[in-house]
Design a protein around this motif. Sequence first.
Motif, PDB file in Angstrom:
ATOM      1  N   ASP A 155      35.785  26.392 -10.340  1.00 22.40           N
ATOM      2  CA  ASP A 155      34.679  27.361 -10.262  1.00 22.40           C
ATOM      3  C   ASP A 155      33.780  27.180  -9.044  1.00 22.40           C
ATOM      4  OD1 ASP A 155      35.213  28.992 -12.339  1.00 22.40           O
ATOM      5  OD2 ASP A 155      33.884  27.999 -13.782  1.00 22.40           O
ATOM      6  N   HIS A 156      33.657  28.238  -8.265  1.00 17.28           N
ATOM      7  CA  HIS A 156      32.755  28.240  -7.114  1.00 17.28           C
ATOM      8  C   HIS A 156      32.288  29.672  -6.855  1.00 17.28           C
ATOM      9  CE1 HIS A 156      36.784  29.005  -5.506  1.00 17.28           C
ATOM     10  NE2 HIS A 156      36.194  29.698  -4.556  1.00 17.28           N
ATOM     11  N   PRO A 157      31.125  29.841  -6.238  1.00 16.41           N
ATOM     12  CA  PRO A 157      30.572  31.182  -6.043  1.00 16.41           C
ATOM     13  C   PRO A 157      30.952  31.794  -4.687  1.00 16.41           C
ATOM     14  CG  PRO A 157      28.947  29.541  -5.444  1.00 16.41           C
ATOM     15  CD  PRO A 157      30.191  28.778  -5.823  1.00 16.41           C
ATOM     16  N   HIS A 158      30.822  33.110  -4.592  1.00 17.93           N
ATOM     17  CA  HIS A 158      30.883  33.822  -3.307  1.00 17.93           C
ATOM     18  C   HIS A 158      29.878  34.961  -3.357  1.00 17.93           C
ATOM     19  CE1 HIS A 158      34.514  31.912  -1.753  1.00 17.93           C
ATOM     20  NE2 HIS A 158      35.135  32.147  -2.892  1.00 17.93           N
ATOM     21  N   ARG A 159      29.321  35.303  -2.211  1.00 17.74           N
ATOM     22  CA  ARG A 159      28.481  36.508  -2.094  1.00 17.74           C
ATOM     23  C   ARG A 159      28.548  37.040  -0.666  1.00 17.74           C
ATOM     24  NH1 ARG A 159      22.143  36.808  -3.852  1.00 17.74           N
ATOM     25  NH2 ARG A 159      23.105  37.351  -5.879  1.00 17.74           N
ATOM     26  N   ILE A 200      31.626  34.148  -9.504  1.00 14.86           N
ATOM     27  CA  ILE A 200      32.004  32.739  -9.590  1.00 14.86           C
ATOM     28  C   ILE A 200      33.453  32.764 -10.040  1.00 14.86           C
ATOM     29  CG2 ILE A 200      31.628  30.576 -10.813  1.00 14.86           C
ATOM     30  CD1 ILE A 200      28.661  31.504 -11.069  1.00 14.86           C
ATOM     31  N   HIS A 201      34.328  32.120  -9.272  1.00 15.69           N
ATOM     32  CA  HIS A 201      35.737  32.186  -9.658  1.00 15.69           C
ATOM     33  C   HIS A 201      36.439  30.848  -9.452  1.00 15.69           C
ATOM     34  CE1 HIS A 201      37.803  33.345  -5.570  1.00 15.69           C
ATOM     35  NE2 HIS A 201      36.951  32.399  -5.404  1.00 15.69           N
ATOM     36  N   SER A 202      37.632  30.778 -10.061  1.00 13.43           N
ATOM     37  CA  SER A 202      38.487  29.623  -9.859  1.00 13.43           C
ATOM     38  C   SER A 202      39.858  30.107  -9.414  1.00 13.43           C
ATOM     39  CB  SER A 202      38.606  28.810 -11.150  1.00 13.43           C
ATOM     40  OG  SER A 202      39.154  29.619 -12.180  1.00 13.43           O
ATOM     41  N   GLU A 203      40.516  29.281  -8.620  1.00 12.02           N
ATOM     42  CA  GLU A 203      41.855  29.567  -8.122  1.00 12.02           C
ATOM     43  C   GLU A 203      42.664  28.281  -8.343  1.00 12.02           C
ATOM     44  OE1 GLU A 203      39.372  30.363  -4.677  1.00 12.02           O
ATOM     45  OE2 GLU A 203      40.742  31.957  -4.093  1.00 12.02           O
ATOM     46  N   ILE A 204      43.505  28.306  -9.380  1.00  8.30           N
ATOM     47  CA  ILE A 204      44.169  27.071  -9.818  1.00  8.30           C
ATOM     48  C   ILE A 204      45.697  27.230  -9.757  1.00  8.30           C
ATOM     49  CG2 ILE A 204      44.429  25.449 -11.754  1.00  8.30           C
ATOM     50  CD1 ILE A 204      41.600  25.437 -10.602  1.00  8.30           C
TER      51      ILE A 204
HETATM   52 FE    FE Z   1      37.021  31.387  -3.561  1.00  8.51          FE
END
Ligand code: FE
Length: 291
Positions: A68-72, A112-116
């Motif tokens: 989990d981490h944010p982007h804007r 906020i998303h995760s890429e696993i």
């Molecule tokens: Fe990302």
Amino acid sequence: MNTRLVQQTVSQTRSIERLVEGRATSDGAGVKLTRVLTQNLQQRLDPFLMLDAFGSDQPDDYIAGFPDHPHRGFETVTYMIAGRMLHKDSAGHEGLLENGGVQWMTAGKGVIHSEIPQQEKGVMEGFQLWLNLPKRDKMNTPWYRDFKADDLPKFTTPEGVAVTVIAGASHGISGAVTRDTTQPNYLDLHLSAGSHFAQPLPASHNAFVYVYRGQVSIAGETVPVQRMAILANGAQADGVVIEASEDAKVLLISGQPLKEPIVQYGPFVMNSQDEIYQALSDFRDGRLGEL
Ligand code: FE
């Protein structure tokens, strides 16, 4: 299918302004990658903010993924050449990205998303491009689409160059995604030895090429594997001609510059420092991923 193709010609190709070798780094929970488009090139390659290349058959290099981490404030475009990655985000989107697929995410006002990774062995290879949003769109509602390999527009030129149109258009074929303001053109080109590919480009658009297999030449200059060539903007050139003396695979990426201030703090890209402080406090207060 190829009868739909519109012939494209370029009478004078752009030249190479500069070759760039990526910088080895790691991101997420320790994923090894090469940052090809780094922060110091953001003005030059406006509207593009970052290009990461990842590729490894060593699970330790990728297995931790991106928790989990944010982007804007911008868009992320992930193109998976090989491997499987699961995406989940705070806007309720979930999707499996795999072999030849593209995930396009407009972070807008915040996700906020995760890429696993969904594999414990084998090759994981792909690219993540960051595309800026114009000031007026930075706080838009997040948007997300997954494109399986078969959903991506593809064609083969009469010369045998296999083209995937991820964004924009080529030879009259529209890409999976188009954007009015930044007008990104994102092509994956598979050239066989002795072939060439011509793509008209508006003179004002910033453009670059990244070679991920083999090598190509542009205006007589060689672009070796794992190098980015920044293409010179010049009024006399009407596009780019890419020539392959051996089999090669190349990304050709161009777009219309926004010419707005770029202020990046990690995963937030805004127009001012105040907007960055706002993003940080929204994230701290748990408001960033709220719709
Ligand atoms: Fe990302």
